[in-house]
Motif scaffolding. Structure first.
Motif, PDB file in Angstrom:
ATOM      1  N   GLU A 197     -31.522  27.591 -32.426  1.00 24.10           N
ATOM      2  CA  GLU A 197     -30.333  27.903 -31.624  1.00 24.10           C
ATOM      3  C   GLU A 197     -29.718  26.627 -31.058  1.00 24.10           C
ATOM      4  O   GLU A 197     -28.493  26.464 -31.050  1.00 24.10           O
ATOM      5  CB  GLU A 197     -30.709  28.853 -30.481  1.00 24.10           C
ATOM      6  CG  GLU A 197     -31.111  30.245 -30.951  1.00 24.10           C
ATOM      7  CD  GLU A 197     -31.592  31.115 -29.796  1.00 24.10           C
ATOM      8  OE1 GLU A 197     -31.759  30.569 -28.673  1.00 24.10           O
ATOM      9  OE2 GLU A 197     -31.786  32.323 -30.001  1.00 24.10           O
ATOM     10  N   ARG A 198     -30.596  25.725 -30.585  1.00 20.34           N
ATOM     11  CA  ARG A 198     -30.103  24.467 -30.029  1.00 20.34           C
ATOM     12  C   ARG A 198     -29.383  23.632 -31.090  1.00 20.34           C
ATOM     13  O   ARG A 198     -28.322  23.061 -30.850  1.00 20.34           O
ATOM     14  CB  ARG A 198     -31.268  23.667 -29.444  1.00 20.34           C
ATOM     15  CG  ARG A 198     -30.863  22.340 -28.804  1.00 20.34           C
ATOM     16  CD  ARG A 198     -32.075  21.496 -28.490  1.00 20.34           C
ATOM     17  NE  ARG A 198     -32.795  21.149 -29.718  1.00 20.34           N
ATOM     18  CZ  ARG A 198     -33.973  20.530 -29.734  1.00 20.34           C
ATOM     19  NH1 ARG A 198     -34.570  20.228 -28.588  1.00 20.34           N
ATOM     20  NH2 ARG A 198     -34.561  20.240 -30.878  1.00 20.34           N
ATOM     21  N   ASP A 199     -29.983  23.555 -32.280  1.00 24.76           N
ATOM     22  CA  ASP A 199     -29.381  22.758 -33.354  1.00 24.76           C
ATOM     23  C   ASP A 199     -28.027  23.328 -33.761  1.00 24.76           C
ATOM     24  O   ASP A 199     -27.098  22.573 -34.076  1.00 24.76           O
ATOM     25  CB  ASP A 199     -30.317  22.713 -34.567  1.00 24.76           C
ATOM     26  CG  ASP A 199     -31.576  21.909 -34.296  1.00 24.76           C
ATOM     27  OD1 ASP A 199     -31.568  21.144 -33.312  1.00 24.76           O
ATOM     28  OD2 ASP A 199     -32.562  22.057 -35.048  1.00 24.76           O
ATOM     29  N   ALA A 200     -27.937  24.661 -33.743  1.00 26.18           N
ATOM     30  CA  ALA A 200     -26.664  25.294 -34.094  1.00 26.18           C
ATOM     31  C   ALA A 200     -25.604  24.956 -33.045  1.00 26.18           C
ATOM     32  O   ALA A 200     -24.461  24.613 -33.373  1.00 26.18           O
ATOM     33  CB  ALA A 200     -26.846  26.801 -34.213  1.00 26.18           C
ATOM     34  N   LYS A 201     -26.006  25.070 -31.778  1.00 26.46           N
ATOM     35  CA  LYS A 201     -25.076  24.735 -30.700  1.00 26.46           C
ATOM     36  C   LYS A 201     -24.725  23.249 -30.733  1.00 26.46           C
ATOM     37  O   LYS A 201     -23.573  22.866 -30.494  1.00 26.46           O
ATOM     38  CB  LYS A 201     -25.703  25.076 -29.344  1.00 26.46           C
ATOM     39  CG  LYS A 201     -25.853  26.565 -29.084  1.00 26.46           C
ATOM     40  CD  LYS A 201     -26.497  26.793 -27.719  1.00 26.46           C
ATOM     41  CE  LYS A 201     -26.697  28.271 -27.433  1.00 26.46           C
ATOM     42  NZ  LYS A 201     -27.362  28.484 -26.122  1.00 26.46           N
ATOM     43  N   LYS A 202     -25.738  22.427 -31.020  1.00 24.05           N
ATOM     44  CA  LYS A 202     -25.546  20.979 -31.063  1.00 24.05           C
ATOM     45  C   LYS A 202     -24.519  20.603 -32.118  1.00 24.05           C
ATOM     46  O   LYS A 202     -23.643  19.759 -31.897  1.00 24.05           O
ATOM     47  CB  LYS A 202     -26.888  20.304 -31.350  1.00 24.05           C
ATOM     48  CG  LYS A 202     -26.839  18.797 -31.438  1.00 24.05           C
ATOM     49  CD  LYS A 202     -28.235  18.263 -31.678  1.00 24.05           C
ATOM     50  CE  LYS A 202     -28.237  16.765 -31.855  1.00 24.05           C
ATOM     51  NZ  LYS A 202     -29.597  16.231 -32.113  1.00 24.05           N
ATOM     52  N   LYS A 203     -24.619  21.261 -33.289  1.00 30.02           N
ATOM     53  CA  LYS A 203     -23.692  20.976 -34.386  1.00 30.02           C
ATOM     54  C   LYS A 203     -22.263  21.303 -33.970  1.00 30.02           C
ATOM     55  O   LYS A 203     -21.324  20.541 -34.240  1.00 30.02           O
ATOM     56  CB  LYS A 203     -24.086  21.782 -35.619  1.00 30.02           C
ATOM     57  CG  LYS A 203     -23.283  21.448 -36.856  1.00 30.02           C
ATOM     58  CD  LYS A 203     -23.813  22.204 -38.059  1.00 30.02           C
ATOM     59  CE  LYS A 203     -23.002  21.850 -39.308  1.00 30.02           C
ATOM     60  NZ  LYS A 203     -23.503  22.581 -40.505  1.00 30.02           N
ATOM     61  N   VAL A 204     -22.113  22.449 -33.303  1.00 28.79           N
ATOM     62  CA  VAL A 204     -20.786  22.855 -32.847  1.00 28.79           C
ATOM     63  C   VAL A 204     -20.290  21.899 -31.767  1.00 28.79           C
ATOM     64  O   VAL A 204     -19.130  21.469 -31.771  1.00 28.79           O
ATOM     65  CB  VAL A 204     -20.823  24.299 -32.302  1.00 28.79           C
ATOM     66  CG1 VAL A 204     -19.491  24.665 -31.667  1.00 28.79           C
ATOM     67  CG2 VAL A 204     -21.176  25.265 -33.427  1.00 28.79           C
ATOM     68  N   LEU A 205     -21.215  21.543 -30.849  1.00 27.75           N
ATOM     69  CA  LEU A 205     -20.853  20.687 -29.723  1.00 27.75           C
ATOM     70  C   LEU A 205     -20.406  19.306 -30.191  1.00 27.75           C
ATOM     71  O   LEU A 205     -19.400  18.770 -29.725  1.00 27.75           O
ATOM     72  CB  LEU A 205     -22.043  20.564 -28.767  1.00 27.75           C
ATOM     73  CG  LEU A 205     -21.801  19.787 -27.474  1.00 27.75           C
ATOM     74  CD1 LEU A 205     -20.784  20.522 -26.608  1.00 27.75           C
ATOM     75  CD2 LEU A 205     -23.104  19.600 -26.707  1.00 27.75           C
ATOM     76  N   LEU A 206     -21.152  18.715 -31.125  1.00 25.04           N
ATOM     77  CA  LEU A 206     -20.822  17.380 -31.610  1.00 25.04           C
ATOM     78  C   LEU A 206     -19.458  17.335 -32.281  1.00 25.04           C
ATOM     79  O   LEU A 206     -18.812  16.278 -32.332  1.00 25.04           O
ATOM     80  CB  LEU A 206     -21.899  16.891 -32.590  1.00 25.04           C
ATOM     81  CG  LEU A 206     -23.262  16.567 -31.979  1.00 25.04           C
ATOM     82  CD1 LEU A 206     -24.281  16.242 -33.056  1.00 25.04           C
ATOM     83  CD2 LEU A 206     -23.141  15.396 -31.000  1.00 25.04           C
ATOM     84  N   GLY A 207     -19.040  18.458 -32.774  1.00 22.98           N
ATOM     85  CA  GLY A 207     -17.739  18.502 -33.431  1.00 22.98           C
ATOM     86  C   GLY A 207     -16.580  18.766 -32.499  1.00 22.98           C
ATOM     87  O   GLY A 207     -15.415  18.688 -32.911  1.00 22.98           O
ATOM     88  N   THR A 208     -16.890  19.087 -31.244  1.00 23.34           N
ATOM     89  CA  THR A 208     -15.811  19.469 -30.319  1.00 23.34           C
ATOM     90  C   THR A 208     -15.681  18.567 -29.089  1.00 23.34           C
ATOM     91  O   THR A 208     -14.581  18.405 -28.573  1.00 23.34           O
ATOM     92  CB  THR A 208     -16.016  20.919 -29.839  1.00 23.34           C
ATOM     93  OG1 THR A 208     -17.302  21.025 -29.212  1.00 23.34           O
ATOM     94  CG2 THR A 208     -15.933  21.888 -31.003  1.00 23.34           C
ATOM     95  N   ILE A 209     -16.803  17.995 -28.603  1.00 20.41           N
ATOM     96  CA  ILE A 209     -16.721  17.221 -27.354  1.00 20.41           C
ATOM     97  C   ILE A 209     -16.046  15.872 -27.583  1.00 20.41           C
ATOM     98  O   ILE A 209     -16.050  15.327 -28.685  1.00 20.41           O
ATOM     99  CB  ILE A 209     -18.112  16.997 -26.733  1.00 20.41           C
ATOM    100  CG1 ILE A 209     -19.000  16.145 -27.659  1.00 20.41           C
ATOM    101  CG2 ILE A 209     -18.761  18.281 -26.363  1.00 20.41           C
ATOM    102  CD1 ILE A 209     -20.281  15.697 -27.009  1.00 20.41           C
ATOM    103  N   LYS A 210     -15.505  15.343 -26.508  1.00 18.78           N
ATOM    104  CA  LYS A 210     -14.893  14.007 -26.561  1.00 18.78           C
ATOM    105  C   LYS A 210     -15.014  13.349 -25.188  1.00 18.78           C
ATOM    106  O   LYS A 210     -15.263  14.022 -24.170  1.00 18.78           O
ATOM    107  CB  LYS A 210     -13.438  14.102 -26.984  1.00 18.78           C
ATOM    108  CG  LYS A 210     -12.542  14.925 -26.088  1.00 18.78           C
ATOM    109  CD  LYS A 210     -11.150  15.015 -26.652  1.00 18.78           C
ATOM    110  CE  LYS A 210     -10.220  15.817 -25.739  1.00 18.78           C
ATOM    111  NZ  LYS A 210     -10.648  17.207 -25.598  1.00 18.78           N
ATOM    112  N   LYS A 211     -14.848  12.061 -25.189  1.00 17.33           N
ATOM    113  CA  LYS A 211     -14.944  11.295 -23.954  1.00 17.33           C
ATOM    114  C   LYS A 211     -13.904  11.784 -22.957  1.00 17.33           C
ATOM    115  O   LYS A 211     -12.749  11.995 -23.292  1.00 17.33           O
ATOM    116  CB  LYS A 211     -14.724   9.809 -24.260  1.00 17.33           C
ATOM    117  CG  LYS A 211     -14.940   8.881 -23.093  1.00 17.33           C
ATOM    118  CD  LYS A 211     -14.785   7.440 -23.539  1.00 17.33           C
ATOM    119  CE  LYS A 211     -14.964   6.470 -22.375  1.00 17.33           C
ATOM    120  NZ  LYS A 211     -14.824   5.059 -22.827  1.00 17.33           N
TER     121      LYS A 211
END
Length: 577
Positions: A197-211
């Motif tokens: 679940e974390r890896d799935a969220k992480k993948k989505v998060l890395l593609g959306t967050i920004k500084k």
């Protein structure tokens, strides 16, 4: 019969369990094979219909107008109530064949569970189970069969006792990491599911967050230098310097483990997946516009945050600290360390002395919040005033005194200002702490912070009196106090000594003064010169040897205005003789 599921691995085992209780598979098929077909066999899981419920058994139609029985207890719910009704379809396992067909709901359920377990293990899928209780090393999970969940696989990090207790009674998703059907052993992992679940969220998060994004995060681990915060499948570092605009000694002053907080992404590297987080960046930098909020001369209150050898740091507001240098603490006290007068967390009033927004520095003053005692001293005391002073301390070089309890300045009576008598050398022989003495104010110097007083100045200068009473040419009597190689010292008044040079003792050559003079001997001498400024008197004995000289000196003593001239003539006469 609507559905038949077979499990050939258990046929022999079930037949052995039921030996002597019914016909085995071979004999049954020989007698009834044509009627029931080879699909109905021992170990098969079939679906039947409930046709009768009695006190001990449930009768189930297994097809072709044949019925089998299963124990009633297998159909009771948690509260002891019968969970099926006539007409309901149920899955059961065939335990025996013959005139009495024996069925089992629980065994059917167990076989289906094991099928699910094996499939989940092979396909790496998940199964839902309910956490039953704590045991040594982990938890027991009911999935139709009881499975062991090790503590290390209960959460993403090493769980605490409290964390494990919170899972009891909850339904959770697990993966099968090991099983042994013969021994009925299963080991499962909840951590694998959480990681997925974390890896799935992480993948989505890395593609959306920004500084610059502001996100919610869960504080996980707190260390001396900061805290790691889970922002949705990936951990970011919240450094202690990014928690507050002020100084923190411990991250726990700002955050707590398990706390949900808002954080700002201040740096992000997609390749290394390193994320830097901040809390203080959610608010405005308090140093912006600092010079307008704290103008020079303004008096404000603050809290002492730390003490050093050179001063004290005072927090004016969160993120804004100023320094009170030790020289700006008190007007007169010479303190060795700020801790002798201030303490941590103490609230103090200070005055703004200087502001440097660029360097983020503020200079503060503590003494400026109180009246300058030097101004008070100059206001109430003038040079020449006579005061009653209280002895505060006695040293080898003088006496420190206080002239006013409301003015925190000590004055010094130097040893040279205690007495006109040069023999007075040690103030400790004359004064003690607490004594009250009269003294005259000699100097008040605010710039140099010097406040001096004198005791001997309360009396006339004896050297001035000597100069007036015994001018050059006069005859005086005195007592020899000491003898040296070059002359003898004679006390002509209390505390006043003159010197007879060896050349003024006699016209004859003298090898040693000790041959003609003795300490304590009274002598009559002529005053040759007096210097009150240098505290020196020149004396002569040989001037008394000439009778004419004595007579002339006596005559000149009646005419003081001619003394210097006559004495000069006399000295010339001595030289001719």
């Amino acid at each position: 019969m609507d559905e038949i599921k077979t499990d050939r691995e258990n046929v022999n085992e079930i037949a052995e369990e039921n030996s002597g209780q019914g016909t085995d598979q071979t004999n049954y098929e020989a007698l009834y094979g044509e009627t029931f077909g080879k699909s109905l066999s021992i170990g098969a899981v079939i679906t039947g219909t409930v046709v009768q419920i009695d006190a001990e058994n449930i009768m189930i139609d297994v097809g072709r107008k044949m019925e089998g029985s299963a124990p009633l207890k297998e159909f009771l719910d948690e509260n002891g109530n019968i969970s099926v009704s006539i007409g309901d379809e149920v899955e059961v396992l065939v335990l025996s064949l013959g005139k009495n067909i024996r069925l089992s709901k629980e065994r059917a359920r167990s076989i289906k569970v094991w099928d699910d377990i094996i499939k989940a293990y092979q396909d790496k899928t998940t199964i839902t189970g309910k956490v039953l209780n704590r045991i040594k090393g982990g938890l027991m999970v009911d999935m139709g069969v009881q499975a062991f969940l090790p503590s290390s696989h209960a959460s993403l990090s090493q769980p605490t006792e409290a964390d494990l207790e919170k899972l009891i009674g909850k339904k959770i998703e697990v993966t099968v990491i090991k099983y042994n059907r013969k021994k009925n052993n299963v080991v499962v992992s909840h951590r694998d599911v959480l990681e997925q679940e974390r890896d799935a969220k992480k993948k989505v998060l890395l593609g959306t967050i920004k500084k610059g994004d502001v996100v919610k995060g869960l504080v996980k681990n707190i260390l001396a230098y900061g805290a790691f915060v889970d922002i949705g499948g990936i951990d970011g570092l919240l450094h202690i310097t990014d928690m507050s605009w002020g100084k923190l000694k411990d991250p726990k002053e700002k955050v707590a483990s398990g706390q949900v907080i808002d954080v700002k992404i201040i740096d992000f590297d997609p390749e290394t997946e390193k994320i830097s987080l901040g809390i203080k960046q959610l608010s405005t930098d308090p140093w912006e516009g600092i010079e307008y909020r704290y103008p020079i001369g303004k008096k404000v209150k603050g809290r002492v945050t730390s003490l050093t050898n050179y001063g004290a740091f005072v927090e004016l507001e969160e993120g804004v600290e100023g320094l009170v240098h030790i020289s700006e603490m008190f007007w007169s006290k010479k303190i060795r360390h700020p801790s002798s007068v201030l303490k941590d967390d103490e609230e103090v009033e200070v005055q703004i002395l200087g502001v440097d927004q660029k360097e983020r520095r503020i200079s503060l003053g503590l003494k400026q919040t109180t009246p300058n005692p030097w101004d008070l001293l100059n206001q109430y005391y003038i040079e020449g005033a006579v005061v009653d002073a209280k002895v505060k301390n006695v040293t080898d070089f003088g006496v420190f005194v206080s002239v006013d309890e409301n003015i925190d300045i000590d004055g010094l009576i130097h040893v040279s200002d205690i007495s006109w008598d040069p023999k007075v050398k040690n103030p400790k022989d004359m004064f003690k702490k607490g004594d009250i003495v009269k003294a005259k104010v000699l100097t008040i110097d605010s710039d140099s912070e010097k406040f001096s007083l004198g005791i001997k100045q309360l009396e006339p200068d004896p050297w001035t009196q000597i100069a007036n009473e015994h001018p050059a040419g006069s005859i005086v009597k005195g007592k020899i106090t000491s003898i040296t190689d070059f002359g003898a010292f004679v006390e002509i008044a209390q505390g006043i000594e003159g010197m007879i040079h060896i050349s003024e003792v006699s016209r004859d050559k003298i090898e040693s003064l000790a041959e003609v003079l003795k300490v304590g001997q009274e002598v009559e001498v002529v005053v040759l010169r007096v210097s009150p400024e240098n505290k020196k008197i020149g004396l002569s004995i040989k001037a008394l040897d000439d009778t004419q000289t004595r007579k002339s000196l006596q005559e000149t003593s009646k005419a003081p205005d001619k003394v210097a001239t006559n004495l000069g003539d006399l000295l010339k006469g001595w030289q001719k003789s």
